[in-house]
Every structure is written in structure tokens, then in C-alpha cells.
Design a protein around this motif. Structure first.
Motif, PDB file in Angstrom:
ATOM      1  N   SER A  76      -8.324   8.653 -12.416  1.00 58.96           N
ATOM      2  CA  SER A  76      -8.988   7.989 -10.777  1.00 58.96           C
ATOM      3  C   SER A  76      -7.952   7.737 -10.167  1.00 58.96           C
ATOM      4  O   SER A  76      -7.922   6.194 -10.705  1.00 58.96           O
ATOM      5  N   VAL A  77      -8.099   7.367  -8.730  1.00 62.89           N
ATOM      6  CA  VAL A  77      -7.167   7.278  -7.864  1.00 62.89           C
ATOM      7  C   VAL A  77      -7.862   4.905  -8.042  1.00 62.89           C
ATOM      8  O   VAL A  77      -7.776   4.605  -7.453  1.00 62.89           O
ATOM      9  N   LYS A  78      -9.974   5.472  -8.143  1.00 59.59           N
ATOM     10  CA  LYS A  78     -10.411   4.076  -7.465  1.00 59.59           C
ATOM     11  C   LYS A  78     -10.066   3.333  -9.132  1.00 59.59           C
ATOM     12  O   LYS A  78      -9.870   2.098  -8.927  1.00 59.59           O
TER      13      LYS A  78
ATOM     14  N   CYS B  18       0.843  -1.531  -0.156  1.00 57.37           N
ATOM     15  CA  CYS B  18       0.148  -0.361  -0.099  1.00 57.37           C
ATOM     16  C   CYS B  18       1.301   1.605  -0.335  1.00 57.37           C
ATOM     17  O   CYS B  18       0.640   1.972  -0.444  1.00 57.37           O
ATOM     18  N   VAL B  19       1.932   1.087   0.479  1.00 57.16           N
ATOM     19  CA  VAL B  19       3.026   1.852   0.381  1.00 57.16           C
ATOM     20  C   VAL B  19       3.231   2.507  -0.659  1.00 57.16           C
ATOM     21  O   VAL B  19       3.413   3.816  -1.125  1.00 57.16           O
TER      22      VAL B  19
ATOM     23  N   ALA C 121     -10.340   4.962  -0.308  1.00 50.18           N
ATOM     24  CA  ALA C 121      -9.656   6.044   1.575  1.00 50.18           C
ATOM     25  C   ALA C 121      -8.533   5.608   2.093  1.00 50.18           C
ATOM     26  O   ALA C 121      -7.857   6.387   2.999  1.00 50.18           O
ATOM     27  N   GLU C 122      -8.058   4.934   2.168  1.00 50.97           N
ATOM     28  CA  GLU C 122      -6.741   3.987   2.631  1.00 50.97           C
ATOM     29  C   GLU C 122      -5.727   4.992   1.109  1.00 50.97           C
ATOM     30  O   GLU C 122      -4.171   4.658   1.890  1.00 50.97           O
ATOM     31  N   ILE C 123      -5.859   4.575   0.337  1.00 45.71           N
ATOM     32  CA  ILE C 123      -4.970   5.429  -0.696  1.00 45.71           C
ATOM     33  C   ILE C 123      -4.632   7.297  -0.178  1.00 45.71           C
ATOM     34  O   ILE C 123      -3.924   7.718   0.161  1.00 45.71           O
ATOM     35  N   LEU C 124      -5.644   7.301   0.134  1.00 43.81           N
ATOM     36  CA  LEU C 124      -6.328   9.123   0.423  1.00 43.81           C
ATOM     37  C   LEU C 124      -4.636   9.149   1.733  1.00 43.81           C
ATOM     38  O   LEU C 124      -4.463  10.365   2.044  1.00 43.81           O
TER      39      LEU C 124
END
Length: 350
Positions: A112-114, A91-92, A127-130
Motif C-alpha cells: 500500500s502507498v500508506k 514528494c515529487v 492524499a498528497e501522494i495521490l
């Protein structure tokens, strides 16, 4: 390429000094202790795998190589700053790549991030990425744009063309591939960034080591050219020599001598003369082919031959039926000596 002249050379030197200043101020890599990043359970192999995975994601998203390099640098800086558990490593890394894309890529390329998360096949939520973006930016003081090894590759390449344009024509007829290829050096530095031993060297040192190996191959006067770049890059000679030796060993193991889409040509001069009529049987299962053929018609018999051929291909205990023919005996002896009966191939020479 046209010689930019003295004014352009001064501009390139100023770019190099600016990149060296950013590298000196922001460069940081995790320290390994007891086969793990100090203070964490992340192993060098886990870090290597995730950086190689970042390269795959870059190609999947059609990001530029500079985005990959900056993402790797942001990841290393964060791992050197905070103690991240291994379960958050991917994730990091993914978030570091997205932040780097926001710096280097056009908005229509990023999307988009999604959409990126779905395309990557990961199970992160938006939400986790943000949240991870905010953590990275806070820990790195919102200052992500460090100088990467690929930045130094481009600067050193431009300095070579500007200050030593004769290198473009050196060995033009004897070399099998074009000289001073920045694209090749970029691919090499991407692989080196995934090696945890080589990641301990600054990007400027790593880039210059790769270029110097090319200069050694290209011209006997490489040392004067190298000395000029080393002086401008302000790199310690002992550190550089150590880095160059490790890079040479690492790149040799990766065999960069052939391009990714190498073409191979059948060499009939080295092909052992073989006669038709060679019969293969799976060892340890005598009569299997004949038993199947007896149970069905001609179509089933042909299918069985294909099945037996696949057993041959995957070397599932093969034996040769030698009927006295001399060429067949030669093939049988080659098989016993673990010599492949496949025709010899050699790379195409352009």
C-alpha cells in the motif's frame, strides 16, 4: 551463455531501435542556469541528494533497479516540464518512484502507498501522494515508460554476447574479475544518474560509454566492437567522446575496482616490528590516568585504560612515552610523521 544466433540478434536490434525511438520521443532533462534548475531554486546538489535517496528507498522497498532508473527519468522529465519549488522535491521524487513501481513491480512487492510512506519515514500523507500522482501523469500525458539507461545496458550487453561471444573468454585467466558484467555496469549507471552533469546525456549514450570503458580494458580489438554498437545506437561520435571522458573521470573518483564487501588481509611482511610495553598518554593532560587509578580499585584502573585507548583511537592530542627502546622510538617517529601505527592491509586477491 549460449549464442542466440542470427534470429536472436535481429530481435535484439529491433528492441534497441524501439528503445531509441521511445528515448527520442520522451527523453527530457532539466536545464541548469545560474547553479539552479532554470526557473526554480533547486540546486544540482539537491537533485543529486534526492536521486541518491531514491536509490536508498528502492533498496528499502526491495524494488528492482529498473524501477529506480525509471523513477529518476520520470523525475527529470517532470522537473524539465514544470517549475517545482524545492520544498516539494522529495514528494515529487517519492511519487515518481511509486509510479515507476506500479509499472515494473508486482502488486505484492509494492503493498500500500500508506505502508511505503510509513516505511520511508517521510511525513507525506496518502492524499498528497495521490494528488502528486495525478499532477505527474497529467503533465507527462500519462506516458511514463521511457527507455532508461539500465534498459540500454541490458540491450547492449545482450548484443555483445550475441555478436561477439568470444569476449567472454578473452582474458579469462588474466582478469581479476569476470568480463562483461551487466550487474557492475548497472551499479555504475545508477551512480552516474545522480551526477547532474552526466544526466545531461541520453541514457543510450551513458550506457554505451560505460560499456566502452570496459571493452578498452578487456581487449585490444575494442574499437571494432565499439564501432558496431555505436552504429546501431545511432549516437554522434563527438557527443559520445565527451560523455565517455566525463564518465571515466567520474567512475575513477568512485573507485569501483573493489566490490562493496571487500575483504582485507593483514600483510605481515610490511608490518614494522613492534615490541610490547608501548605506553600512550593524552597530551596536555599529564597524569590523568594515574590520578584516576589512585581513586579507585583495580577495576576502575582497567576502565581508565580503555578510556585512554579511545582517546588514542580518535587522536585526541596523543603523545608517546619513549623509554629508550629502539622499536618504541621508531613508533614514536612514525607518529610524529603522521604515519599510522595500524598494521598495513591490502585487498584480498581472488
Amino acid at each position: 551463455m549460449k549464442n542466440p544466433g542470427a534470429a536472436e540478434n535481429q530481435r535484439l536490434v529491433a528492441l534497441l531501435e524501439d528503445a531509441l525511438g521511445r528515448e527520442m520521443r520522451l527523453w527530457k532533462v532539466p536545464v541548469f542556469k545560474n547553479s539552479c534548475i532554470q526557473g526554480t531554486d533547486i540546486t544540482p546538489f539537491q537533485l543529486q541528494d534526492v536521486i541518491l535517496w531514491l536509490g536508498e528507498m528502492c533498496r528499502l522497498f526491495n524494488f528492482c533497479q529498473e524501477t529506480f532508473a525509471l523513477g529518476g527519468c520520470v523525475l527529470n522529465r517532470l522537473l524539465a516540464t514544470v517549475k517545482a519549488p524545492p520544498k516539494y522535491l522529495k514528494c515529487v521524487a517519492f511519487t515518481s518512484l511509486i509510479l515507476s513501481a506500479k509499472i515494473n513491480e508486482e502488486d505484492e512487492v509494492i503493498g500500500s502507498v500508506k505502508g511505503l510512506v510509513v516505511q520511508s519515514g517521510c511525513n507525506f500523507s496518502t492524499a498528497e501522494i495521490l494528488r502528486m500522482e495525478r499532477i505527474i501523469l497529467d503533465k507527462l500525458n500519462w506516458d511514463l515508460y521511457t527507455a532508461t539507461p539500465i534498459d540500454f545496458i541490458h540491450i547492449f550487453h545482450a548484443l555483445l554476447i550475441s555478436g561477439h561471444p568470444h569476449l567472454l573468454s578473452v582474458g579469462a585467466h588474466s582478469q581479476k574479475r569476470p568480463c562483461l558484467q551487466a550487474a557492475l555496469w548497472t551499479r555504475q549507471v545508477q551512480h552516474c544518474m545522480a551526477c547532474h552533469q552526466l544526466s545531461q546525456f541520453k541514457g543510450s549514450t551513458l550506457a554505451l560509454a560505460i560499456i566502452t570503458l570496459e571493452l578498452e580494458r578487456l581487449t585490444p580489438d575494442w574499437f571494432s566492437v565499439f564501432t558496431d554498437l555505436l552504429k546501431k545506437a545511432q549516437i554522434q561520435s563527438t557527443e559520445f567522446i565527451h560523455c565517455k571522458e566525463m564518465v571515466d573521470e567520474y567512475l575513477t573518483s568512485l573507485e569501483f575496482s573493489l566490490p562493496a564487501n571487500a575483504v582485507y588481509i593483514f600483510d605481515s611482511t610490511k608490518m614494522t616490528k613492534l615490541q610490547d610495553g608501548v605506553s600512550w598518554e593524552p597530551a596536555g593532560r599529564p597524569g590523568l590516568g594515574q590520578t584516576r587509578k589512585g581513586k579507585g580499585g583495580q577495576g576502575e584502573g582497567d576502565t581508565d585504560k580503555f578510556y585512554d585507548g579511545f582517546r588514542c583511537l580518535y587522536n585526541e592530542g596523543l603523545a608517546l612515552e619513549v623509554d629508550g627502546d629502539s622499536d618504541t622510538k621508531v613508533l614514536h617517529e612514525a607518529h610524529q610523521n603522521n604515519v599510522s601505527p595500524c598494521p598495513p592491509l591490502h585487498p584480498a586477491v581472488s
